[in-house]
Write a protein that holds these residues in place. Structure first.
Motif, PDB file in Angstrom:
ATOM      1  N   GLU A  51       0.831  -1.207   0.000  1.00 54.68           N
ATOM      2  CA  GLU A  51       0.000   0.000   0.000  1.00 54.68           C
ATOM      3  C   GLU A  51       0.865   1.257   0.000  1.00 54.68           C
ATOM      4  N   ALA A  52       1.885   1.288   0.844  1.00 47.55           N
ATOM      5  CA  ALA A  52       2.759   2.470   0.920  1.00 47.55           C
ATOM      6  C   ALA A  52       3.442   2.724  -0.423  1.00 47.55           C
ATOM      7  N   LEU A  53       3.933   1.668  -1.044  1.00 46.78           N
ATOM      8  CA  LEU A  53       4.582   1.803  -2.346  1.00 46.78           C
ATOM      9  C   LEU A  53       3.590   2.331  -3.379  1.00 46.78           C
ATOM     10  N   SER A  54       2.381   1.791  -3.390  1.00 47.60           N
ATOM     11  CA  SER A  54       1.367   2.217  -4.362  1.00 47.60           C
ATOM     12  C   SER A  54       1.015   3.682  -4.167  1.00 47.60           C
ATOM     13  N   ARG A  55       0.848   4.082  -2.931  1.00 53.66           N
ATOM     14  CA  ARG A  55       0.543   5.486  -2.641  1.00 53.66           C
ATOM     15  C   ARG A  55       1.725   6.393  -3.020  1.00 53.66           C
ATOM     16  N   ALA A  56       2.928   5.924  -2.791  1.00 52.22           N
ATOM     17  CA  ALA A  56       4.107   6.705  -3.172  1.00 52.22           C
ATOM     18  C   ALA A  56       4.164   6.892  -4.684  1.00 52.22           C
ATOM     19  N   TYR A  57       3.854   5.856  -5.435  1.00 55.91           N
ATOM     20  CA  TYR A  57       3.830   5.936  -6.892  1.00 55.91           C
ATOM     21  C   TYR A  57       2.805   6.982  -7.336  1.00 55.91           C
ATOM     22  N   LEU A  58       1.580   6.837  -6.839  1.00 57.57           N
ATOM     23  CA  LEU A  58       0.510   7.760  -7.226  1.00 57.57           C
ATOM     24  C   LEU A  58       0.836   9.184  -6.781  1.00 57.57           C
ATOM     25  N   GLY A  59       1.432   9.310  -5.607  1.00 58.97           N
ATOM     26  CA  GLY A  59       1.807  10.626  -5.104  1.00 58.97           C
ATOM     27  C   GLY A  59       2.877  11.288  -5.946  1.00 58.97           C
ATOM     28  N   TYR A  60       3.874  10.500  -6.347  1.00 61.80           N
ATOM     29  CA  TYR A  60       4.931  11.049  -7.189  1.00 61.80           C
ATOM     30  C   TYR A  60       4.343  11.519  -8.520  1.00 61.80           C
ATOM     31  N   ALA A  61       3.506  10.705  -9.125  1.00 64.62           N
ATOM     32  CA  ALA A  61       2.911  11.063 -10.413  1.00 64.62           C
ATOM     33  C   ALA A  61       2.082  12.337 -10.305  1.00 64.62           C
ATOM     34  N   ALA A  62       1.336  12.481  -9.208  1.00 61.09           N
ATOM     35  CA  ALA A  62       0.497  13.670  -9.026  1.00 61.09           C
ATOM     36  C   ALA A  62       1.341  14.911  -8.754  1.00 61.09           C
ATOM     37  N   HIS A 121       4.481  15.469  -9.681  1.00 63.47           N
ATOM     38  CA  HIS A 121       5.445  15.779 -10.739  1.00 63.47           C
ATOM     39  C   HIS A 121       4.892  15.378 -12.109  1.00 63.47           C
ATOM     40  N   PRO A 122       3.810  16.000 -12.552  1.00 60.32           N
ATOM     41  CA  PRO A 122       3.180  15.557 -13.803  1.00 60.32           C
ATOM     42  C   PRO A 122       4.078  15.682 -15.039  1.00 60.32           C
ATOM     43  N   ALA A 123       4.863  16.736 -15.128  1.00 58.92           N
ATOM     44  CA  ALA A 123       5.734  16.886 -16.303  1.00 58.92           C
ATOM     45  C   ALA A 123       6.816  15.816 -16.296  1.00 58.92           C
ATOM     46  N   MET A 124       7.390  15.558 -15.141  1.00 61.97           N
ATOM     47  CA  MET A 124       8.404  14.513 -15.039  1.00 61.97           C
ATOM     48  C   MET A 124       7.780  13.161 -15.361  1.00 61.97           C
ATOM     49  N   TYR A 125       6.608  12.901 -14.816  1.00 64.07           N
ATOM     50  CA  TYR A 125       5.924  11.635 -15.069  1.00 64.07           C
ATOM     51  C   TYR A 125       5.673  11.459 -16.567  1.00 64.07           C
ATOM     52  N   ASP A 126       5.267  12.535 -17.223  1.00 63.77           N
ATOM     53  CA  ASP A 126       5.057  12.463 -18.674  1.00 63.77           C
ATOM     54  C   ASP A 126       6.348  12.098 -19.403  1.00 63.77           C
ATOM     55  N   ALA A 127       7.458  12.699 -18.996  1.00 62.25           N
ATOM     56  CA  ALA A 127       8.740  12.382 -19.639  1.00 62.25           C
ATOM     57  C   ALA A 127       9.098  10.916 -19.432  1.00 62.25           C
ATOM     58  N   MET A 128       8.757  10.393 -18.267  1.00 60.40           N
ATOM     59  CA  MET A 128       9.109   9.018 -17.931  1.00 60.40           C
ATOM     60  C   MET A 128       8.210   7.990 -18.608  1.00 60.40           C
ATOM     61  N   PHE A 129       6.895   8.280 -18.647  1.00 57.68           N
ATOM     62  CA  PHE A 129       5.941   7.229 -19.012  1.00 57.68           C
ATOM     63  C   PHE A 129       4.947   7.567 -20.117  1.00 57.68           C
ATOM     64  N   VAL A 130       4.867   8.823 -20.540  1.00 56.12           N
ATOM     65  CA  VAL A 130       3.834   9.180 -21.510  1.00 56.12           C
ATOM     66  C   VAL A 130       4.436   9.542 -22.869  1.00 56.12           C
ATOM     67  N   ARG A 131       5.424  10.399 -22.869  1.00 62.40           N
ATOM     68  CA  ARG A 131       6.065  10.808 -24.129  1.00 62.40           C
ATOM     69  C   ARG A 131       6.834   9.636 -24.738  1.00 62.40           C
ATOM     70  N   ALA A 179       1.181  -1.245 -14.389  1.00 65.51           N
ATOM     71  CA  ALA A 179       0.206  -0.840 -15.400  1.00 65.51           C
ATOM     72  C   ALA A 179      -1.061  -0.285 -14.746  1.00 65.51           C
ATOM     73  N   SER A 180      -1.482  -0.893 -13.663  1.00 66.91           N
ATOM     74  CA  SER A 180      -2.686  -0.435 -12.965  1.00 66.91           C
ATOM     75  C   SER A 180      -2.468   0.933 -12.335  1.00 66.91           C
ATOM     76  N   LEU A 181      -1.340   1.132 -11.692  1.00 69.43           N
ATOM     77  CA  LEU A 181      -1.048   2.429 -11.082  1.00 69.43           C
ATOM     78  C   LEU A 181      -0.926   3.510 -12.156  1.00 69.43           C
ATOM     79  N   HIS A 182      -0.306   3.155 -13.272  1.00 65.86           N
ATOM     80  CA  HIS A 182      -0.207   4.103 -14.383  1.00 65.86           C
ATOM     81  C   HIS A 182      -1.605   4.437 -14.910  1.00 65.86           C
ATOM     82  N   GLY A 183      -2.431   3.430 -15.073  1.00 62.82           N
ATOM     83  CA  GLY A 183      -3.793   3.660 -15.543  1.00 62.82           C
ATOM     84  C   GLY A 183      -4.578   4.554 -14.592  1.00 62.82           C
ATOM     85  N   LEU A 184      -4.477   4.286 -13.306  1.00 58.22           N
ATOM     86  CA  LEU A 184      -5.153   5.143 -12.321  1.00 58.22           C
ATOM     87  C   LEU A 184      -4.643   6.577 -12.409  1.00 58.22           C
ATOM     88  N   THR A 185      -3.342   6.716 -12.536  1.00 58.17           N
ATOM     89  CA  THR A 185      -2.747   8.048 -12.664  1.00 58.17           C
ATOM     90  C   THR A 185      -3.340   8.799 -13.844  1.00 58.17           C
TER      91      THR A 185
END
Length: 181
Positions: free
Chosen positions: A85-96, A98-108, A150-156
């Motif tokens: 749970e802590a890891l999942s929340r940390a993932y979602l928290g980081y994505a929220a 740092h949206p531009a960084m997250y995009d560079a990592m996983f979207v672009r 994939a699920s955490l990315h989808g939720l993000t």
């Protein structure tokens, strides 16, 4: 000489990240980066072969950051369910956060290799944390780690785009229950 070169490289990356976080990746141009670091555009290209390479380098920094966040979250837990749970929340928290960084990592689109022998260790570190968090719940930790990622990315992405209502707490609870049951 080499130290100065590395300082310029770091300044380029810092400026790129700052522009992206403030205005999006389309605002990151070689001209703006050159102006920000008080050098000419050819200096940018003496460090990076393209603007995509600049963004990839920024993304690598993001992978270091998210891996650290995931490791700290997992280490702070007292049992496997809390770690997941802590890891999942940390993932979602980081994505929220740092949206531009997250995009560079996983979207672009990226030139970075994933799931390959040439994958950089900075990219592997975050996946390794996810794998470690799911390992107590499966005999196929690589596959379950990919499913969780994939699920955490989808939720993000669904939350960011407003395609699902609420804050996602109920969805995260369902996801975690599926993994731990």
């Amino acid at each position: 000489m080499e130290r100065r070169r590395e300082q310029r490289r770091l300044a380029i990356l810092a400026a790129a990240r700052e522009f992206a976080e403030a205005e999006g990746w389309s605002a990151v141009t070689s001209r703006r980066l050159a102006d920000a670091i008080d050098y000419t555009q050819p200096v940018i290209y003496s460090h990076f072969e393209s603007m995509d390479a600049v963004i990839d380098a920024v993304a690598v920094d993001g992978f270091v950051e998210i891996a650290d966040a995931l490791a700290q979250a997992r280490a702070s837990a007292s049992d496997p369910e809390q770690a997941l749970e802590a890891l999942s929340r940390a993932y979602l928290g980081y994505a929220a956060a740092h949206p531009a960084m997250y995009d560079a990592m996983f979207v672009r689109g990226t030139g970075l290799a994933f799931a390959d022998a040439s994958t950089l260790p900075q990219l592997v570190a975050g996946f390794s944390e996810i794998r470690a968090a799911v390992a107590p719940f499966t005999e196929q930790p690589d596959t379950l780690a990919e499913v969780l990622w994939a699920s955490l990315h989808g939720l993000t992405m669904l939350q960011r785009s407003g395609r699902v209502p609420g804050d996602g707490e109920d969805r995260l609870a369902v996801l975690l229950a599926l993994i731990t049951s």
